[in-house]
Design an enzyme around this catalytic site. Sequence first.
Site, PDB file in Angstrom:
ATOM      1  CD  GLN A   9      -2.840   1.172   2.432  1.00 50.33           C
ATOM      2  OE1 GLN A   9      -2.754   0.332   3.314  1.00 50.33           O
ATOM      3  NE2 GLN A   9      -3.743   2.135   2.451  1.00 50.33           N
ATOM      4  CG  HIS A  52      -5.925   3.402  -2.543  1.00 53.95           C
ATOM      5  ND1 HIS A  52      -5.160   3.723  -1.443  1.00 53.95           N
ATOM      6  CD2 HIS A  52      -5.140   2.642  -3.327  1.00 53.95           C
ATOM      7  CE1 HIS A  52      -3.958   3.184  -1.562  1.00 53.95           C
ATOM      8  NE2 HIS A  52      -3.924   2.512  -2.703  1.00 53.95           N
ATOM      9  CG  HIS A 104      -6.076  -0.319  -7.122  1.00 49.30           C
ATOM     10  ND1 HIS A 104      -5.138   0.427  -7.797  1.00 49.30           N
ATOM     11  CD2 HIS A 104      -5.592  -0.472  -5.857  1.00 49.30           C
ATOM     12  CE1 HIS A 104      -4.125   0.713  -6.971  1.00 49.30           C
ATOM     13  NE2 HIS A 104      -4.380   0.182  -5.799  1.00 49.30           N
TER      14      HIS A 104
HETATM   15  P1  DGP Z   1      -1.326   1.197  -4.007  1.00 47.38           P
HETATM   16  O1  DGP Z   1       0.007   0.838  -4.552  1.00 47.38           O
HETATM   17  O2  DGP Z   1      -2.292   0.037  -3.954  1.00 47.38           O
HETATM   18  O3  DGP Z   1      -1.207   1.903  -2.672  1.00 47.38           O
HETATM   19  O4  DGP Z   1      -1.959   2.247  -5.029  1.00 47.38           O
HETATM   20  C1  DGP Z   1      -1.709   3.604  -4.995  1.00 47.38           C
HETATM   21  C2  DGP Z   1      -1.999   4.144  -6.362  1.00 47.38           C
HETATM   22  O5  DGP Z   1      -2.016   5.560  -6.266  1.00 47.38           O
HETATM   23  C3  DGP Z   1      -0.955   3.797  -7.416  1.00 47.38           C
HETATM   24  O6  DGP Z   1      -1.537   2.904  -8.366  1.00 47.38           O
HETATM   25  C4  DGP Z   1      -0.620   5.105  -8.080  1.00 47.38           C
HETATM   26  C5  DGP Z   1      -1.637   6.074  -7.525  1.00 47.38           C
HETATM   27  N1  DGP Z   1      -1.100   7.405  -7.298  1.00 47.38           N
HETATM   28  C6  DGP Z   1       0.041   7.719  -6.629  1.00 47.38           C
HETATM   29  N2  DGP Z   1       0.198   9.064  -6.608  1.00 47.38           N
HETATM   30  C7  DGP Z   1      -0.872   9.592  -7.268  1.00 47.38           C
HETATM   31  C8  DGP Z   1      -1.270  10.928  -7.568  1.00 47.38           C
HETATM   32  O7  DGP Z   1      -0.610  11.918  -7.226  1.00 47.38           O
HETATM   33  N3  DGP Z   1      -2.422  11.085  -8.264  1.00 47.38           N
HETATM   34  C9  DGP Z   1      -3.185  10.007  -8.668  1.00 47.38           C
HETATM   35  N4  DGP Z   1      -4.278  10.274  -9.358  1.00 47.38           N
HETATM   36  N5  DGP Z   1      -2.839   8.734  -8.400  1.00 47.38           N
HETATM   37  C10 DGP Z   1      -1.696   8.528  -7.696  1.00 47.38           C
END
Ligand code: DGP
Length: 137
Positions: free
Chosen positions: A92, A98, A100
Amino acid sequence: MSDGCLFCDIIAGTVPASIVLETENVVGFLDVRPVFKGHTLLVPRRHVVTLSDLPEPLIVPLFSSAQRVADAVTSGLGAQGTFVAMNNVVSQSVAHLHVHVVPRTKGDGLRGFFWPRTKYADGEAEQYAATLREALA
Ligand code: DGP
């Protein structure tokens, strides 16, 4: 709202994101590094870190939003299906819960969710099931 939380800042509108859905309790926005285009993250407006922290009244709002987005990526983007997932603590990368929702189509080449499989020894499955039943009681 938690200071220094990226997703709280997206919810507040102080960090830009491509918003997909906004409800009283939930915001959905495109993942900035999508597995496939349309990959959406659903977050509770309230800052909680893991699924265990999610208050019961927010479970239906969060997962019904995930269901709506899953339907939208198939009806709207033409995906055949979806992969719906959540990392808790391990893997995470953002400490704000969150979900997905990843559009999937047969032959899309996704190999990243390869999970090595194991086997139970004789009688072991029943021990695991009993331990889990006890923990759930
Ligand atoms: P996880 O690895 O399961 O914690 O997913 C976190 C997700 O968040 C990853 O797929 C990329 C996304 N993410 C990281 N930074 C940002 C951001 O600044 N904006 C958006 N829209 N998504 C982000």
